[in-house]
Design a protein around this motif. Structure first.
Motif, PDB file in Angstrom:
ATOM      1  N   VAL D 152      18.105   0.405   0.458  1.00 47.73           N
ATOM      2  CA  VAL D 152      17.245   1.450  -0.092  1.00 47.73           C
ATOM      3  C   VAL D 152      15.828   0.892  -0.125  1.00 47.73           C
ATOM      4  O   VAL D 152      15.618  -0.230  -0.565  1.00 47.73           O
ATOM      5  N   ARG D 153      14.873   1.659   0.381  1.00 50.14           N
ATOM      6  CA  ARG D 153      13.494   1.200   0.398  1.00 50.14           C
ATOM      7  C   ARG D 153      12.547   2.337   0.062  1.00 50.14           C
ATOM      8  O   ARG D 153      12.607   3.411   0.657  1.00 50.14           O
ATOM      9  N   ALA D 154      11.663   2.107  -0.892  1.00 52.13           N
ATOM     10  CA  ALA D 154      10.657   3.116  -1.246  1.00 52.13           C
ATOM     11  C   ALA D 154       9.271   2.581  -0.941  1.00 52.13           C
ATOM     12  O   ALA D 154       9.064   1.368  -0.856  1.00 52.13           O
ATOM     13  N   TYR D 155       8.330   3.494  -0.756  1.00 51.30           N
ATOM     14  CA  TYR D 155       6.946   3.129  -0.469  1.00 51.30           C
ATOM     15  C   TYR D 155       6.059   4.315  -0.840  1.00 51.30           C
ATOM     16  O   TYR D 155       6.553   5.405  -1.164  1.00 51.30           O
ATOM     17  N   THR D 156       4.753   4.090  -0.777  1.00 49.87           N
ATOM     18  CA  THR D 156       3.798   5.129  -1.140  1.00 49.87           C
ATOM     19  C   THR D 156       3.427   5.954   0.089  1.00 49.87           C
ATOM     20  O   THR D 156       2.873   5.418   1.045  1.00 49.87           O
ATOM     21  N   LYS D 157       3.728   7.229   0.040  1.00 50.59           N
ATOM     22  CA  LYS D 157       3.362   8.101   1.159  1.00 50.59           C
ATOM     23  C   LYS D 157       1.946   8.638   0.987  1.00 50.59           C
ATOM     24  O   LYS D 157       1.230   8.828   1.963  1.00 50.59           O
ATOM     25  N   ALA D 158       1.585   8.896  -0.246  1.00 55.63           N
ATOM     26  CA  ALA D 158       0.252   9.462  -0.486  1.00 55.63           C
ATOM     27  C   ALA D 158      -0.313   8.991  -1.818  1.00 55.63           C
ATOM     28  O   ALA D 158       0.416   8.791  -2.784  1.00 55.63           O
ATOM     29  N   ILE D 159      -1.633   8.800  -1.824  1.00 55.09           N
ATOM     30  CA  ILE D 159      -2.403   8.551  -3.054  1.00 55.09           C
ATOM     31  C   ILE D 159      -3.420   9.675  -3.093  1.00 55.09           C
ATOM     32  O   ILE D 159      -4.267   9.793  -2.191  1.00 55.09           O
ATOM     33  N   GLY D 160      -3.320  10.504  -4.134  1.00 61.42           N
ATOM     34  CA  GLY D 160      -4.207  11.660  -4.183  1.00 61.42           C
ATOM     35  C   GLY D 160      -4.124  12.393  -2.855  1.00 61.42           C
ATOM     36  O   GLY D 160      -3.023  12.632  -2.343  1.00 61.42           O
ATOM     37  N   PRO D 161      -5.256  12.749  -2.267  1.00 61.37           N
ATOM     38  CA  PRO D 161      -5.209  13.508  -0.997  1.00 61.37           C
ATOM     39  C   PRO D 161      -4.963  12.615   0.234  1.00 61.37           C
ATOM     40  O   PRO D 161      -4.860  13.135   1.334  1.00 61.37           O
ATOM     41  N   PHE D 171       5.689   0.361   9.011  1.00 63.40           N
ATOM     42  CA  PHE D 171       6.476  -0.192   7.903  1.00 63.40           C
ATOM     43  C   PHE D 171       6.145  -1.652   7.615  1.00 63.40           C
ATOM     44  O   PHE D 171       6.246  -2.110   6.483  1.00 63.40           O
ATOM     45  N   SER D 172       5.725  -2.368   8.650  1.00 60.92           N
ATOM     46  CA  SER D 172       5.434  -3.799   8.435  1.00 60.92           C
ATOM     47  C   SER D 172       4.225  -3.996   7.530  1.00 60.92           C
ATOM     48  O   SER D 172       4.017  -5.073   6.979  1.00 60.92           O
ATOM     49  N   ILE D 174       3.595  -2.340   4.696  1.00 57.52           N
ATOM     50  CA  ILE D 174       3.828  -1.958   3.291  1.00 57.52           C
ATOM     51  C   ILE D 174       3.517  -3.087   2.318  1.00 57.52           C
ATOM     52  O   ILE D 174       2.830  -2.893   1.305  1.00 57.52           O
ATOM     53  N   GLU D 175       4.017  -4.256   2.630  1.00 57.91           N
ATOM     54  CA  GLU D 175       3.827  -5.383   1.713  1.00 57.91           C
ATOM     55  C   GLU D 175       2.426  -5.983   1.818  1.00 57.91           C
ATOM     56  O   GLU D 175       2.072  -6.890   1.074  1.00 57.91           O
ATOM     57  N   GLU D 176       1.661  -5.513   2.786  1.00 61.87           N
ATOM     58  CA  GLU D 176       0.346  -6.111   3.015  1.00 61.87           C
ATOM     59  C   GLU D 176      -0.770  -5.500   2.176  1.00 61.87           C
ATOM     60  O   GLU D 176      -1.876  -6.017   2.128  1.00 61.87           O
ATOM     61  N   ASN D 177      -0.487  -4.347   1.550  1.00 60.39           N
ATOM     62  CA  ASN D 177      -1.520  -3.745   0.705  1.00 60.39           C
ATOM     63  C   ASN D 177      -0.968  -3.482  -0.686  1.00 60.39           C
ATOM     64  O   ASN D 177       0.240  -3.260  -0.845  1.00 60.39           O
ATOM     65  N   SER D 178      -1.849  -3.524  -1.668  1.00 57.36           N
ATOM     66  CA  SER D 178      -1.371  -3.461  -3.050  1.00 57.36           C
ATOM     67  C   SER D 178      -0.919  -2.061  -3.454  1.00 57.36           C
ATOM     68  O   SER D 178      -0.460  -1.851  -4.569  1.00 57.36           O
ATOM     69  N   LEU D 179      -1.066  -1.105  -2.564  1.00 53.75           N
ATOM     70  CA  LEU D 179      -0.594   0.255  -2.872  1.00 53.75           C
ATOM     71  C   LEU D 179       0.773   0.536  -2.260  1.00 53.75           C
ATOM     72  O   LEU D 179       1.315   1.624  -2.434  1.00 53.75           O
ATOM     73  N   TYR D 180       1.340  -0.454  -1.542  1.00 54.74           N
ATOM     74  CA  TYR D 180       2.651  -0.291  -0.905  1.00 54.74           C
ATOM     75  C   TYR D 180       2.695   0.900   0.048  1.00 54.74           C
ATOM     76  O   TYR D 180       3.648   1.674   0.065  1.00 54.74           O
TER      77      TYR D 180
END
Lengths: 367, 367, 367, 367
Positions: D152-161, D171-172, D174-180
């Motif tokens: 199971v893996r979750a991540y951020t699809k959107a921040i605000g707009p 996908f690689s 995801i871990e490279e930015n603090s917003l996932y």
């Protein structure tokens, strides 16, 4: 599901093993606004604490409770109340010798069959210490019952063959003897019997009776969640309890309808029963009279006498259970029976709130 | 919640009143792939049907069951199985005279207190007819148990004071007498006792024993959902049952540890117990030996004799309960105890499936 | 467990397959004293009945409900209410051709994997007819809500791409068009869109909105049983619903705190909110303002167009789904969303009764 | 009941307030035999820990977990696993000024209405810290899923707009930015947006997506406990989540049947789907393809900007929420969504074990 939760609305979830870091309970569904302190709960726990008389294990545990949540400025907030008791005296060396043996009368064998793994230290989850969570929860349940004028009291009716018939009860003497019997005289003889068994590396059981006063009529839910049925589950779920009965119980099975039926009568606008063979429950609902139940407690399974058994490799062998064990657990189980009764009644009191539309209107129109 | 659902995974929900359109049950969580027919369920229902001997009510009911869902081409589909039995002989005129009276021994008074309304026709929801749903569900549970080589059998151990001790059981005689006792001789004497009580407009109770064979070790969930605890709830939830015990039960409370502990032994790679004082349960889990429980049934509350009571206006008065009533409900309750035991065991068998990771791997790797 | 029960106190258990003998529901935990008739429930069922417009299946079903228990002299008694609707038009020949095929968009394939058996007649348990039980239960829930001044109303917000923004709602027009849209004009265009799709052997979905008025603040239980969470389960459990949102929902994720927070204000002793981006729920509890939720309904999976699929032997093949299918199920699902919302609110109203000791004292001191 | 328990077989019960002694969870029903350590759980907790980037609160909490029960010699024993995280940085002085105010967007007002009392320190039970128990339980659930090859893996699809469409996922990264976020580029722009909002004393929300791989077909229980429905409850129960959708979700409502249906095809004996508009669930059961869900997270309610509100005396006033708050909670909520998904799937995996008689035979014949 693993069975660690009891209750529908007032729900308790216990956890913990005999020799792990601690034992505890989460009480969810307790109404907001009840005054609750650690001292109040501690008083209940002290009643089941080991080391209080010569008839109880010498295991030295303070069993100090900590409230971790659900209380703010001395009152319950309606959120889950988490209670923690740290294990202190974890002398697990006593249990090393039984790691590979199935103790007779204990859950070692079926636990291994079920889980494929067993915490062999002092019974692990099936240890009597598991009841700490029940008693802590029972303290909170009692608080709720007290608010509504309901009291619950348990005591020892019998130790082995030494039984007190109800017409000889001297309730004032319960606190005067270490067996919590309503008769110092019988307690004296029962005590001698226990001493004799101890010298023979043997143990005994007994009967605990529990009485609840002040219940309104109508508690209990028809069919599967009858007052009798939930109390039976609650009390039978205590380790070592092998039988439960309400009112005349097994004796009623040999009676007749004309003797066993309790006639109703009315006096000053209050409906009561002339007798109470039913033990306070009709059709699974409280009938407004005293609730009376009894639990049969088997003899302590841990005895120092050598017994025949099988080891985890399936070989026949012998076992001598060392460690610190109660020759009879009845006195310490009294508060456990009382607690499970209180928890059951608290839950049914809350469940009963929604039985009719008039109750519901009363609550929502008040606002 | 109103308590009409029993079980965690194999869940039964019963409904219906004595004199409404019908009685039924929804069985949810029954595994797919079991062969199920109305005839199979009917055979169980016929065992509790009224009018089968001179000791049972003359009420004339076919109690024919209809499967409304959950079965396709003769097999369960895994979806809820809904079963319906129409009430036919609804002679509610018999009950008109008790609409305004609280019958002693019955739930009339607490029902009225709880709900503010009461279906006074023949006990309504608290009638013995409610058990039809239990027995129909028990038939389905038995089917699941049978698949795994488990059998459940109940019989009458005692009628009033006429009790058979286990060393005198003649199991082949159970079906030969209308009281379902494992001794025609005791049944004969018990029958005379019942006849005598009938002539005196009185009633009696008795003790039902239930035995389950073939259980694997490990059924039951520690702490609150112990095998003993759920069986106690299941059996105590049957109207008229006032006590439950496993194995030696109340007698164990007067025994000693050295006598009451069952020694383990190993033979040909199989672990067994030399005795079975525990009645097949250790620490709340099945131990692989025979499961034995007993239920104390109170005398029938409906007796033709005049009794003192109170009416719904709170006035003292007398009542004579007319209508058709069993002088003893024990024989008809035998299959009810058996059914509730089967339902409990079926549920615990399913719950136990997830106890360890090895079971889970076995199921999912098979695919 | 198989998932056929919903609710904690006000609990509904549905059963039945599309082409079995019938469909039904058992409502347990409904308070005693509510006036209930078959006609009242029938009016709800008639709103989801097939054959009402050119956009719904021609299947001819009266869907007449029978109350089997729980009602006496026109009032609920507090015992389980069992409701039965017989299936009449069981033309299962329509489904013979799909017995060995997995229909795209349907549950055929995972049902077979799960149960090893499948009632292939019209979807069996996963048919839309399953919602009959929900609507019948919703009727009873609405009755309870009505007692407390709470109303629930659902309607069609969008059909395919034809959506009505809230500022254009004309609530008086909902009953005037067969799509239950609060705008006859949009309904007109949506109808033409549906007709076009029908001619192309295609189907569409839409969005249903549901509003509840009159809720007291505080309904919902913190953490897992939040008002939002239980409504989400309730509504997402309706077949074909693929998304649920409260208040601004997904749009809120693109807003800012300063815009999305609803300021409180007080007027004449009443606390309200200036806006309602939250849709009536704060922290999972009702906040006293209008509850607003939306459900996304996918296009009908049964389309007459030829589709690629696999048969039960695992071979690639084609399928043409015959039979009578709605080109859009949204209009008939409106009352289902409304019913599930009502059932959830009724349950949370009852659960909330025990939140604080003051409510409890109010009920028990009244007696 | 108060809603602190989630799950039927794999059941989690959380407790604890923001500024009380600690936060915790009891996991009951976890199978025996899984390797479990505090370090394993800690790694999950560290993902939601505050103070990890400039976008998260400065509250300084180690959030160290202690296993209190249910693990013996590094393996789960099948008994309840109790986990405790002590609160350390309890600067409750920050909250003194809001004791008498209802914060917009928060649960203060309905909590007070419901319970008559409120733990005003940092939100009390409705604080985001409550999710610690969920994440700790999610770690254990993941362990069980891993055993069966499910991830199971979750991540951020959107921040605000600022939203990433699925065809642009990297996908690689995801871990490279603090917003996932699965796109460093979008994360960069979203970060600037957040900084801007922070300078304006404002906040934002976003969308979290969660994907589960390796699920067998058939998970989920028909009708109310559909895979979609329980996931919806699980995810919507997270504070700040206002919408949930599976697969195409709300977009599906504007599609057509011919486009939205996923055709089945067979290759090398394996049945798959050509597309996955359904998001891995058909009729509420997993269909063997990737499970995809999205949660809409509202903007953080606590903003430093002055807002209009009402105090506990019902008077209009203003509020400035001080203290340490995340300008966006999405990055820290990612692991919470993942955890709730894992818990739901673990429970449904266990529930599914008993779906058919073949599974049951497999387990019991193995013995």
């Amino acid at each position: 599901m693993s069975g660690s939760t009891f209750g529908r609305i007032f729900r308790i979830t216990t956890w913990g093993e005999s020799h792990g870091p601690g034992i505890g309970v989460v009480v969810d569904g307790c109404p907001a606004g009840l005054p609750l302190s650690e001292a109040y709960i501690q008083a209940f726990l002290d009643r089941r604490k080991p080391g209080q008389s010569k008839y109880t294990t010498k295991r030295n545990e303070a069993d100090s409770v900590e409230i971790l949540s659900g209380v703010f400025e001395g009152k319950t907030t309606g959120t889950p109340i988490s209670l923690l008791v740290r294990n202190q005296d974890q002398r697990s060396r006593d249990y090393g010798n039984i790691a590979s043996l199935f103790r007779p009368g204990h859950a070692d064998y079926p636990f291994t069959e079920k889980y494929g793994i067993r915490d062999y230290r002092g019974g692990g989850r099936s240890s009597g210490r598991e009841t700490i969570g029940r008693v802590a929860a029972g303290a909170i349940a009692s608080l709720l019952l007290k608010e509504l004028g309901i009291t619950v009291r348990a005591y020892t009716k019998a130790i082995g063959p030494y039984s007190i018939s109800s017409e000889n009860y001297k309730f004032s003497e319960i606190e005067e003897n270490s067996l919590y019997m309503p008769s110092n005289e019988t307690a004296q003889r029962a005590g001698e019997y226990i001493s004799q068994l101890m010298s023979e590396k043997d143990s005994c059981g007994g009967v605990i009776e529990c009485v609840a006063d002040g219940l309104p009529a109508g508690l209990g839910e028809p069919v599967f969640d009858k007052l009798d049925a939930l109390l039976a589950q609650a009390v039978m779920s205590i380790g070592a309890v092998k039988g439960v009965e309400l009112g005349d119980g097994f004796a009623a099975s040999a009676s007749t309808g004309s003797r066993n039926n309790d006639p109703f009568f009315s006096e000053n606008g209050t409906i009561s029963k002339k007798t109470n063979h039913a033990g306070g429950s009709l059709g699974g609902l409280s009938d407004g009279s005293e609730l009376i139940l009894r639990a049969a407690v088997k003899p302590t399974s841990s005895i120092a006498r050598t017994q025949q058994t099988v080891n985890t490799d399936g070989e026949n062998t012998e076992i001598t259970v060392l460690g610190r064990h109660d020759p009879v657990i009845v006195p310490r189980a009294v508060v456990v029976v009382e607690s499970m009764t209180a928890v059951t009644l608290a839950d049914l009191l809350l469940q009963n709130m929604t039985a009719n539309i008039e109750n519901i209107r009363t609550v929502y129109r008040r606002k």
